[in-house]
Design a protein around this motif. Structure first.
Motif, short mmCIF file in Angstrom:
data_model
loop_
_atom_site.label_atom_id
_atom_site.label_comp_id
_atom_site.label_asym_id
_atom_site.label_seq_id
_atom_site.Cartn_x
_atom_site.Cartn_y
_atom_site.Cartn_z
N ILE A 50 0.84 -1.21 0.00
CA ILE A 50 0.00 0.00 0.00
C ILE A 50 0.87 1.26 0.00
O ILE A 50 0.60 2.23 -0.72
CB ILE A 50 -0.95 -0.01 1.21
CG1 ILE A 50 -1.99 -1.13 1.05
CG2 ILE A 50 -1.63 1.34 1.39
CD1 ILE A 50 -2.89 -1.31 2.26
N LEU A 51 1.94 1.24 0.81
CA LEU A 51 2.85 2.38 0.86
C LEU A 51 3.51 2.62 -0.49
O LEU A 51 3.62 3.77 -0.97
CB LEU A 51 3.91 2.17 1.94
CG LEU A 51 4.98 3.26 2.07
CD1 LEU A 51 4.35 4.60 2.41
CD2 LEU A 51 6.02 2.86 3.11
N ALA A 166 -3.98 1.99 -7.30
CA ALA A 166 -4.33 0.99 -6.29
C ALA A 166 -5.46 0.08 -6.76
O ALA A 166 -5.46 -1.13 -6.48
CB ALA A 166 -4.73 1.70 -4.99
N GLY A 167 -6.42 0.65 -7.48
CA GLY A 167 -7.51 -0.18 -8.00
C GLY A 167 -7.00 -1.23 -8.97
O GLY A 167 -7.49 -2.37 -8.97
N ARG A 175 -8.28 -1.73 0.52
CA ARG A 175 -6.87 -1.41 0.32
C ARG A 175 -6.71 -0.18 -0.58
O ARG A 175 -5.80 0.64 -0.39
CB ARG A 175 -6.14 -2.60 -0.28
CG ARG A 175 -6.07 -3.79 0.67
CD ARG A 175 -5.39 -4.98 0.01
NE ARG A 175 -5.38 -6.13 0.91
CZ ARG A 175 -4.93 -7.33 0.58
NH1 ARG A 175 -4.46 -7.53 -0.66
NH2 ARG A 175 -4.94 -8.33 1.45
N THR A 176 -7.56 -0.04 -1.57
CA THR A 176 -7.52 1.14 -2.42
C THR A 176 -7.77 2.40 -1.61
O THR A 176 -7.10 3.44 -1.79
CB THR A 176 -8.55 1.02 -3.55
OG1 THR A 176 -8.25 -0.13 -4.35
CG2 THR A 176 -8.56 2.26 -4.43
N ALA A 177 -8.74 2.32 -0.69
CA ALA A 177 -9.05 3.47 0.16
C ALA A 177 -7.87 3.81 1.07
O ALA A 177 -7.54 4.98 1.28
CB ALA A 177 -10.30 3.20 0.99
N LEU A 182 -3.42 7.42 2.39
CA LEU A 182 -2.00 7.59 2.67
C LEU A 182 -1.37 8.59 1.68
O LEU A 182 -0.56 9.44 2.08
CB LEU A 182 -1.30 6.24 2.55
CG LEU A 182 0.19 6.21 2.93
CD1 LEU A 182 0.40 6.69 4.36
CD2 LEU A 182 0.74 4.79 2.75
N ALA A 183 -1.76 8.51 0.40
CA ALA A 183 -1.24 9.46 -0.59
C ALA A 183 -1.65 10.89 -0.25
O ALA A 183 -0.85 11.83 -0.39
CB ALA A 183 -1.74 9.08 -1.98
#
Length: 537
Positions: A50-51, A166-167, A175-177, A182-183
């Motif tokens: 995710i990061l 992410a999608g 996880r996309t959210a 984070l972005a």
């Protein structure tokens, strides 16, 4: 058989269900630890993924959407934001160069590009110079509004880019959210860090690139700047006002559009070990598209061996560099120039470069302890015979050349007389004062123009001996496909302690006659007072 199994279950012997349960209870901590480790590693892997996606989205979004157009005073400017290990700001002022400011910390870099002037507002500035001051009053508000819009647009672009990335990678809403959030945090934190560490006083100590390296006072007198935002705003207004003045004066120059096939020659002379001269030469070579550099001597002061290293900057130009020796240059100096891969040293010889045939001869004297003097003045008969004799030798070489010579080179203008009628143009230096004149015409011969260049190095340390420092001078010559001079630009940058930049354009009506369009000097200077033109011819 069934009875035996029932008996084993009842007695709890080896291999009975009771024994299996005991073993499972005994191994449960190990299985739980393995399961916990496996889950923890999985969660760490997901978090790192995710990061990585968030960082990728931030970088992609910043490059894709981190730019806006805005009006700053009379200019149309482009503001660009980009990731950077160290913060800072660049203000591009084409074609003069750039100001580099240590304006803030953080992983964001701001670039401000001053573009074209609005035609209507430009005309208003030309008609009413006082409007420059009025137009610059809104500069601070314009910059603030532009930076705010740039920040909001960058936030939106990074969030959108991260969600899309992410999608595609996770195909999971949760996880996309997380990646999008984070972005958003990373981008907002970076912009916030830049805002918190903003240093308004950074405009006091800019670093210059390009022609601006020789005119630092374009932002005004740094000694008058206090470390507060009010003074910062005043300096920003002054910067916009002075650059506006530069653009408006340059726009008044006679229009000359070099045709395809035009050869651009940069004439420099009398560097006298001034490294600032190299910075100016490199900038002009790049920004004016120079094809050939011609140096009419005195690149050093004493012609000593340690000075030979000064000529190493010739190779950095990556353009043909035609050189003749001056009276301050020794044979060792000429040899050091000849070792440069792009240099051509002429000594009563000719060369053809970029389609131009050039002949040149070095100064017959080696007098590093002598100051300059007007051409032909203060010379003993013996020295005068030497100087004129050099011109006579070169005239013989020019006349005997199998190809017509376009340009002849001498160091002292006193050597130019014998060259009248042998070629259309003679270039010289030595006097540290720019001058354009016609040589006395020989009946039945072509007219010959004499161009004497000032000192490209501001006369070195000698330039500080007078009441006013010697300016840095050079000229750009434009030759058409027939190798006839069509126009030339005289560039003058104020000497040490001064901040005036002059650009004078001369368009030749009839190259055969050497007639010129009269041009008014177009000086620009840093500071609120208007510039007063000073003649350079």
């Amino acid at each position: 058989m069934d009875g035996q199994e029932n008996e084993q279950r009842d007695t709890g012997g080896e291999g009975t269900p009771a024994t299996g349960r005991a073993r499972r209870w005994a191994s449960w901590p190990r299985r739980a630890a393995r399961s916990w480790r496996s889950g923890w590693l999985r969660r760490v892997g997901v978090a790192l993924a995710i990061l990585a996606v968030a960082l990728g989205g931030v970088v992609a979004g910043t490059y894709a959407g981190g730019h806006v157009g805005t009006d700053i005073g009379p200019f149309r400017a482009e503001l660009d934001l980009s990731p950077s290990l160290h913060g800072g700001t660049t203000v591009d002022v084409p074609p003069l160069g750039a100001l580099l400011l240590n304006s803030h910390d953080g992983p964001t870099y701001l670039t401000v590009r001053l573009g074209a002037l609005d035609q209507r507002r430009t005309q208003a500035l030309i008609d009413d110079p006082a409007s420059i001051s009025r137009a610059s009053q809104s500069a601070v508000a314009d910059v603030r509004a532009g930076v705010m819009r740039l920040g909001l647009k960058t936030l939106g672009a990074t969030l959108l880019a991260t969600l899309l990335l992410a999608g595609l990678v996770f195909r999971d809403t949760r996880r996309t959210a997380w990646a999008g959030g984070l972005a958003l945090m990373i981008t907002a934190g970076s912009l916030g860090l830049a805002a918190v560490t903003m240093r308004p006083q950074a405009i006091e100590e800019p670093r210059y690139e390009g022609l601006l390296v020789n005119a630092p006072a374009i932002v005004g007198d740094a000694r008058r700047i206090a470390n507060d935002y009010t003074k910062y705003a005043e300096q920003l207004q002054r910067l916009v006002g002075n650059v506006s003045q530069l653009y408006t004066t340059v726009s008044a120059l006679p229009v000359y559009e070099p045709a395809p096939g035009t050869t651009r020659v940069l004439h420099v002379s009398d560097m006298h070990l001034n490294p600032t001269g190299w910075q100016l030469i490199r900038t002009v070579v790049e920004q004016f598209g120079i094809d050939v550099v011609i140096d009419t001597g005195d690149i050093t002061d004493w012609g000593s061996e340690p000075e030979a290293s000064f000529v190493g900057s010739i190779a950095l130009l990556k353009k043909p560099y035609v050189y003749i020796r001056g009276n301050h240059d020794s044979a060792r100096t000429a040899a050091a120039v000849a070792q440069q891969p792009n240099a051509i040293v002429l000594d009563n010889s000719t060369t053809t470069v970029a389609g131009l045939t050039v002949a040149g001869i070095g100064d017959p004297r080696f007098t590093p302890d002598k100051n300059t003097s007007p051409a032909g003045s203060g010379l003993t008969k013996q020295v005068a015979d030497q100087v004129i004799g050099a011109g006579e030798k070169l005239a013989t070489t020019v006349t005997g050349s199998p190809r017509p010579v376009n340009i002849a080179l001498v160091h002292d203008p006193a050597s130019a007389g014998p060259l009248s009628g042998t070629c259309p143009l003679v270039l010289a230096g030595h006097t540290h004062a720019r001058q354009v004149s016609k040589l006395p015409q020989v009946p039945g011969k072509q007219p010959t123009q004499l161009f004497v260049e000032g000192s490209t190095g501001g006369a070195g340390l000698r330039g500080l001996e007078g009441e006013k420092p010697t300016p840095l001078s050079m000229s750009v010559l434009y030759f058409d496909q027939q190798k006839m001079l069509q126009a030339y630009d005289d560039i003058t940058v104020g000497g040490t302690g001064q901040a005036q930049v002059n650009l004078e354009r001369h368009v030749i009506k009839d190259p055969a006659q050497g007639a010129e369009v009269p041009v008014t000097p177009t000086p620009t200077r840093g500071g609120p007072e208007p510039a007063s033109p000073s003649p350079t011819r």
